[in-house]
Design a protein around this motif. Structure first.
Motif, short mmCIF file in Angstrom:
data_model
loop_
_atom_site.label_atom_id
_atom_site.label_comp_id
_atom_site.label_asym_id
_atom_site.label_seq_id
_atom_site.Cartn_x
_atom_site.Cartn_y
_atom_site.Cartn_z
N LEU A 74 -11.10 5.84 5.94
CA LEU A 74 -10.63 4.74 6.77
C LEU A 74 -10.24 3.52 5.93
O LEU A 74 -9.17 2.93 6.12
CB LEU A 74 -11.71 4.35 7.77
CG LEU A 74 -11.94 5.33 8.93
CD1 LEU A 74 -13.22 4.96 9.68
CD2 LEU A 74 -10.75 5.32 9.88
N ARG A 75 -11.10 3.16 4.99
CA ARG A 75 -10.84 1.95 4.21
C ARG A 75 -9.65 2.12 3.27
O ARG A 75 -8.95 1.15 2.96
CB ARG A 75 -12.09 1.56 3.43
CG ARG A 75 -13.26 1.18 4.34
CD ARG A 75 -14.41 0.61 3.56
NE ARG A 75 -15.61 0.54 4.38
CZ ARG A 75 -16.76 -0.01 4.00
NH1 ARG A 75 -16.85 -0.57 2.80
NH2 ARG A 75 -17.81 -0.01 4.79
N LEU A 76 -9.43 3.35 2.81
CA LEU A 76 -8.33 3.60 1.88
C LEU A 76 -7.11 4.18 2.57
O LEU A 76 -6.16 4.61 1.93
CB LEU A 76 -8.81 4.52 0.74
CG LEU A 76 -9.92 3.90 -0.12
CD1 LEU A 76 -10.44 4.90 -1.14
CD2 LEU A 76 -9.40 2.64 -0.84
N GLU A 77 -7.16 4.19 3.92
CA GLU A 77 -6.01 4.52 4.76
C GLU A 77 -5.42 5.91 4.47
O GLU A 77 -4.21 6.08 4.32
CB GLU A 77 -4.93 3.44 4.62
CG GLU A 77 -5.44 2.07 5.03
CD GLU A 77 -4.38 0.98 4.93
OE1 GLU A 77 -3.41 1.15 4.17
OE2 GLU A 77 -4.54 -0.05 5.61
N VAL A 78 -6.30 6.89 4.43
CA VAL A 78 -5.87 8.28 4.25
C VAL A 78 -5.20 8.76 5.55
O VAL A 78 -5.68 8.47 6.64
CB VAL A 78 -7.08 9.17 3.90
CG1 VAL A 78 -6.70 10.65 3.90
CG2 VAL A 78 -7.63 8.75 2.54
N SER A 79 -4.13 9.51 5.42
CA SER A 79 -3.37 9.93 6.60
C SER A 79 -3.94 11.15 7.29
O SER A 79 -3.72 11.35 8.49
CB SER A 79 -1.92 10.22 6.20
OG SER A 79 -1.85 11.34 5.32
N ASP A 80 -4.72 11.96 6.56
CA ASP A 80 -5.21 13.23 7.12
C ASP A 80 -6.46 13.64 6.35
O ASP A 80 -6.43 13.71 5.11
CB ASP A 80 -4.13 14.31 6.97
CG ASP A 80 -4.43 15.60 7.71
OD1 ASP A 80 -5.63 15.95 7.84
OD2 ASP A 80 -3.48 16.27 8.14
N VAL A 81 -7.56 13.89 7.04
CA VAL A 81 -8.80 14.26 6.34
C VAL A 81 -8.64 15.54 5.54
O VAL A 81 -9.39 15.79 4.59
CB VAL A 81 -10.00 14.39 7.31
CG1 VAL A 81 -10.36 13.05 7.90
CG2 VAL A 81 -9.73 15.43 8.38
#
Length: 222
Positions: free
Chosen positions: A158-165
């Motif tokens: 969330l904090r590093l704004e990942v687009s897809d787990v």
């Protein structure tokens, strides 16, 4: 898979443990009235080794069964571990720093996760000169549960704004690290053999890969 984020454990994975956790635990549990000669000590130590990677306050709660005693023992553990770190008994796993720098140079974000309290994590980062090595460093705390829950990995995403787990890779040396990564939905959840875990234990926890060292992670991701 080209990951957007790699979440790396610290003690046993990127940082050499060399018995520091056990030494700090022995001192901490002694402050709670359980000496090495106490009949309860071997079972307690076995539990600590079994739960390596988990939040230390959670471990002390399970061992002592009372919140005040657990908090006091956890504080004693933090002080003992920080003292060992300050005395120079904290070194990086060979090649770990190079791996992190190479990943970031390739545009991959890197986060440290740990079962230690934030203050202990900071002491380790300061001792190694790693404050700015990774994009983020996370520890269990308010709103973030420790392993084997997925919170550390998901909070980093969330904090590093990942687009897809599914574009997350996780590496750690304990079954708790593996379970946390799997629960978070990471596509690569690698166990490493430089710390507390064994190949059999990491595989049983569901590791997608078992590596001799975090040094092997970049070639796996390529």
């Amino acid at each position: 898979m080209t990951p957007e984020l790699v979440v790396l454990d610290m003690a046993g994975t990127t940082v050499v443990d060399d018995g520091l956790v056990v030494r700090a635990f022995t001192e901490a549990i002694g402050s709670a009235g359980v000496s090495e000669e106490d009949d309860r000590f071997p079972k307690m130590l076995a539990y600590v080794e079994e739960t390596m990677g988990q939040s230390k306050i959670t471990v002390f709660r399970a061992l002592l069964g009372e919140e005040t005693a657990a908090q006091e023992a956890n504080a004693a553990f933090e002080r003992a571990y920080a003292r060992l770190v300050a005395a120079g008994e904290c070194t990086p796993v060979d090649g770990a720093e190079d791996v992190i720098r190479a990943l970031r140079a390739d545009g991959v974000k890197v986060a440290f996760g740990t079962g230690f309290a934030p203050a202990t994590q900071t002491a380790i980062l300061d001792a190694l000169g790693w404050r700015d090595l990774a994009d983020l460093a996370l520890a269990p705390g308010e709103g973030v549960r420790g392993r084997p829950f997925p919170d550390l990995v998901l909070a980093a995403a969330l904090r590093l704004e990942v687009s897809d787990v599914r574009r997350i890779a996780v590496a750690g040396d304990t079954p708790s690290d593996v379970r946390s990564g799997l629960a978070a939905g990471a596509s690569v959840v690698a166990g490493v053999l430089t710390g507390a875990g064994t190949r059999a234990g990491l595989e049983a926890a569901g590791a997608t890969h078992v590596l001799d060292s975090v040094r092997d992670l970049p070639s796996l991701l390529r």
